[in-house]
Design a protein around this motif. Sequence first.
Motif, mmCIF file in Angstrom:
data_model
loop_
_atom_site.group_PDB
_atom_site.id
_atom_site.type_symbol
_atom_site.label_atom_id
_atom_site.label_comp_id
_atom_site.label_asym_id
_atom_site.label_seq_id
_atom_site.Cartn_x
_atom_site.Cartn_y
_atom_site.Cartn_z
ATOM 1 N N SER A 40 -1.139 6.410 3.909
ATOM 2 C CA SER A 40 -1.987 5.584 3.174
ATOM 3 C C SER A 40 -3.161 6.304 2.576
ATOM 4 C CB SER A 40 -2.209 4.365 4.189
ATOM 5 O OG SER A 40 -3.249 3.417 3.504
ATOM 6 N N HIS A 41 -3.529 5.999 1.349
ATOM 7 C CA HIS A 41 -4.615 6.354 0.577
ATOM 8 C C HIS A 41 -5.493 5.503 0.134
ATOM 9 C CE1 HIS A 41 -3.014 10.609 1.160
ATOM 10 N NE2 HIS A 41 -2.044 10.096 0.638
ATOM 11 N N PRO A 42 -6.374 4.659 0.831
ATOM 12 C CA PRO A 42 -7.137 3.722 0.271
ATOM 13 C C PRO A 42 -7.771 3.930 -1.253
ATOM 14 C CG PRO A 42 -7.520 4.044 2.508
ATOM 15 C CD PRO A 42 -6.817 5.089 2.054
ATOM 16 N N VAL A 43 -8.133 5.232 -1.309
ATOM 17 C CA VAL A 43 -8.908 5.468 -2.763
ATOM 18 C C VAL A 43 -8.058 5.444 -3.827
ATOM 19 C CG1 VAL A 43 -8.301 7.914 -2.582
ATOM 20 C CG2 VAL A 43 -10.280 7.080 -3.732
ATOM 21 N N LEU A 44 -6.453 5.336 -3.736
ATOM 22 C CA LEU A 44 -5.471 5.185 -4.910
ATOM 23 C C LEU A 44 -5.207 3.823 -5.100
ATOM 24 C CD1 LEU A 44 -3.105 7.973 -3.897
ATOM 25 C CD2 LEU A 44 -5.033 8.069 -5.704
ATOM 26 N N ALA A 45 -5.635 2.865 -4.176
ATOM 27 C CA ALA A 45 -5.469 1.397 -4.326
ATOM 28 C C ALA A 45 -5.868 0.733 -5.668
ATOM 29 C CB ALA A 45 -5.856 0.403 -3.185
ATOM 30 N N VAL A 46 -4.993 0.174 -6.407
ATOM 31 C CA VAL A 46 -5.794 -0.087 -7.656
ATOM 32 C C VAL A 46 -4.954 -1.536 -7.900
ATOM 33 C CG1 VAL A 46 -3.808 0.939 -8.889
ATOM 34 C CG2 VAL A 46 -5.938 0.315 -10.040
ATOM 35 N N LYS A 47 -5.597 -2.427 -8.637
ATOM 36 C CA LYS A 47 -5.248 -3.866 -9.217
ATOM 37 C C LYS A 47 -5.231 -3.513 -10.562
ATOM 38 C CE LYS A 47 -5.785 -8.802 -8.594
ATOM 39 N NZ LYS A 47 -6.523 -9.886 -7.999
ATOM 40 N N LEU A 48 -4.156 -3.920 -11.236
ATOM 41 C CA LEU A 48 -4.060 -3.980 -12.646
ATOM 42 C C LEU A 48 -4.850 -4.945 -13.255
ATOM 43 C CD1 LEU A 48 -1.891 -1.841 -11.821
ATOM 44 C CD2 LEU A 48 -0.441 -2.540 -13.686
ATOM 45 N N GLY A 295 0.396 16.077 -9.290
ATOM 46 C CA GLY A 295 -0.673 15.530 -9.321
ATOM 47 C C GLY A 295 -1.438 15.400 -10.530
ATOM 48 N N ALA A 296 -1.713 16.853 -11.055
ATOM 49 C CA ALA A 296 -2.506 16.947 -12.089
ATOM 50 C C ALA A 296 -1.928 16.129 -13.481
ATOM 51 C CB ALA A 296 -2.607 18.390 -12.316
ATOM 52 N N ASP A 297 -0.630 16.091 -13.473
ATOM 53 C CA ASP A 297 0.096 15.256 -14.548
ATOM 54 C C ASP A 297 -0.235 13.958 -14.653
ATOM 55 O OD1 ASP A 297 1.130 17.553 -15.394
ATOM 56 O OD2 ASP A 297 3.003 17.253 -14.834
ATOM 57 N N ALA A 298 -0.169 13.393 -13.399
ATOM 58 C CA ALA A 298 -0.562 11.888 -13.271
ATOM 59 C C ALA A 298 -1.916 11.363 -13.456
ATOM 60 C CB ALA A 298 -0.382 11.507 -11.827
ATOM 61 N N TYR A 299 -2.877 12.513 -13.063
ATOM 62 C CA TYR A 299 -4.138 12.281 -13.255
ATOM 63 C C TYR A 299 -4.604 12.460 -14.792
ATOM 64 C CZ TYR A 299 -9.303 13.014 -11.883
ATOM 65 O OH TYR A 299 -10.669 12.987 -11.922
ATOM 66 N N ARG A 300 -3.748 13.359 -15.330
ATOM 67 C CA ARG A 300 -4.260 13.663 -16.861
ATOM 68 C C ARG A 300 -3.832 12.144 -17.533
ATOM 69 N NH1 ARG A 300 -1.053 17.759 -20.562
ATOM 70 N NH2 ARG A 300 -1.726 16.735 -22.735
ATOM 71 N N LYS A 301 -2.635 11.500 -17.046
ATOM 72 C CA LYS A 301 -2.383 10.231 -17.715
ATOM 73 C C LYS A 301 -3.324 9.192 -17.552
ATOM 74 C CE LYS A 301 2.391 10.827 -18.691
ATOM 75 N NZ LYS A 301 2.649 10.991 -19.990
ATOM 76 N N ILE A 302 -3.809 9.268 -16.256
ATOM 77 C CA ILE A 302 -4.767 8.359 -15.783
ATOM 78 C C ILE A 302 -6.206 8.256 -16.472
ATOM 79 C CG2 ILE A 302 -6.259 7.439 -14.022
ATOM 80 C CD1 ILE A 302 -4.006 8.281 -12.116
ATOM 81 N N ARG A 303 -6.606 9.535 -16.916
ATOM 82 C CA ARG A 303 -7.778 10.045 -17.698
ATOM 83 C C ARG A 303 -7.438 9.568 -19.154
ATOM 84 N NH1 ARG A 303 -12.097 13.178 -14.970
ATOM 85 N NH2 ARG A 303 -12.847 13.270 -16.956
ATOM 86 N N LEU A 334 -9.534 13.186 -7.639
ATOM 87 C CA LEU A 334 -10.691 12.224 -7.809
ATOM 88 C C LEU A 334 -11.926 12.324 -7.043
ATOM 89 C CD1 LEU A 334 -8.224 9.044 -7.207
ATOM 90 C CD2 LEU A 334 -9.395 9.433 -9.318
ATOM 91 N N GLN A 335 -11.507 12.895 -5.642
ATOM 92 C CA GLN A 335 -12.719 13.476 -4.821
ATOM 93 C C GLN A 335 -13.530 14.796 -5.680
ATOM 94 O OE1 GLN A 335 -10.893 14.287 -1.086
ATOM 95 N NE2 GLN A 335 -11.032 12.269 -0.381
ATOM 96 N N ALA A 336 -12.841 15.562 -5.877
ATOM 97 C CA ALA A 336 -13.488 16.580 -6.635
ATOM 98 C C ALA A 336 -14.278 16.277 -7.855
ATOM 99 C CB ALA A 336 -12.267 17.812 -7.419
ATOM 100 N N PHE A 339 -15.203 10.565 -8.065
ATOM 101 C CA PHE A 339 -14.777 9.227 -8.326
ATOM 102 C C PHE A 339 -14.428 8.334 -6.831
ATOM 103 C CE2 PHE A 339 -13.108 10.888 -12.267
ATOM 104 C CZ PHE A 339 -14.122 10.198 -12.944
ATOM 105 N N MET A 340 -14.885 7.364 -6.847
ATOM 106 C CA MET A 340 -14.924 6.599 -5.496
ATOM 107 C C MET A 340 -13.433 5.624 -5.397
ATOM 108 S SD MET A 340 -17.425 7.665 -3.785
ATOM 109 C CE MET A 340 -17.251 6.513 -2.174
ATOM 110 N N SER A 341 -12.848 5.747 -6.544
ATOM 111 C CA SER A 341 -11.727 4.803 -6.775
ATOM 112 C C SER A 341 -11.015 5.314 -7.811
ATOM 113 C CB SER A 341 -12.127 3.284 -6.878
ATOM 114 O OG SER A 341 -12.538 2.986 -8.067
ATOM 115 N N LEU A 342 -9.665 4.949 -8.043
ATOM 116 C CA LEU A 342 -8.981 5.264 -8.997
ATOM 117 C C LEU A 342 -9.278 4.684 -10.339
ATOM 118 C CD1 LEU A 342 -5.532 6.327 -9.315
ATOM 119 C CD2 LEU A 342 -6.056 4.240 -10.455
ATOM 120 N N ALA A 343 -9.709 3.397 -10.259
ATOM 121 C CA ALA A 343 -10.100 2.628 -11.380
ATOM 122 C C ALA A 343 -11.181 3.512 -11.942
ATOM 123 C CB ALA A 343 -10.460 1.437 -10.962
ATOM 124 N N GLU A 344 -12.154 3.876 -11.485
ATOM 125 C CA GLU A 344 -13.104 4.718 -12.174
ATOM 126 C C GLU A 344 -12.874 5.822 -12.990
ATOM 127 O OE1 GLU A 344 -16.156 6.140 -9.380
ATOM 128 O OE2 GLU A 344 -15.925 4.303 -8.359
#
Length: 350
Positions: A40-48, A295-303, A334-336, A339-344
Amino acid sequence: MSLTDLGVAAVKMLPPEAAHTTTIRLLKARLGVPLNPPTSHPVLAVKLPKSGLALSGPVGLAAGFDKNCDVPTAMSKYGFGFIECGTVTPRPQCGNPKPRLFRLSEDRAVINRMGFNNAGLDNFVSNLKAYAGSVPLGANVGANKDSDNRIADYVTGMEAVASHADYITINISSPNTPGLRGLQDKASLEALLTACGAASRDDKPVFLKVAPDLDAEAIRDICQVVRGPGAWLSGLIVSNTTLARPDTLKSADRDQAGGLSGAPLMGPSTEVLAAFARELKGEFDLIGAGGISNGADAYRKIRAGAHAVQFYSAMVYEGPGLAERINAELVRLLQADGFMSLAEAVGKDL
């Protein structure tokens, strides 16, 4: 012990479609499915924002892996925050002639021309009802190749799965059913979304899956329709496979007909995602798909504007354990960046 540990390398010795069929059979038999829950990674929880879908993590399994909804419960054990099954058509169909699936190992890519091979809605809905996983399950619906009324096929699919899926995806982006991508044209899309909107349920999120092979005018047209007759939609999934063949491809099968997925799709699909994000300005949920392998690919799409992401092709090379690895990498990224949450992080590169 996971399916990866049981021998992804051994399965890869089989021809591509046989390897896929074998993997589904192993998962149906629960062989190699993790016994312990994923980390479980609480920081990754997101509500669309628009759909309200609550995800334990943003990394989903894209449609195409489990066309008949045979193994969503098993796949929910691998760290995916949501699962999407399909594409399903109203009537069963065999798809295109074999061979129709090709590994481009040197390019970490896949070409497929499957053609919506599936066992039909009755079988799919029966499997949907049996789902016992804890993450949201989506149903990806399409039209039969020989249909006299493809719009009616989408309405039929939506109505059949609505009571049993957590969300629905209207797939008009496959390149392997002749004429299907024509539904992305403005007038056709208006007609499709008007009909599907009349059949939709207000509490059921519905996404539109589009192709990566769209120019700026096509993106603007789609956004205009989505804001008009398609305003009832929850969002878009960007994108499906591409008909493009980059000059960088090295594999012997690079010129096979069909849709290209995997690593070469990462850049182009993310550019199209960002274009939709800039145009829609947060009014709709966006799910980024295409080319994710870490993870870098996923992060790039999120950003670039994605509220969540999906992958499938990378599992051909990395196995289903990749989802948990991507989650762990996302947490570090995210931590680097503080960001405190993925939504940010959503849309920060726009």
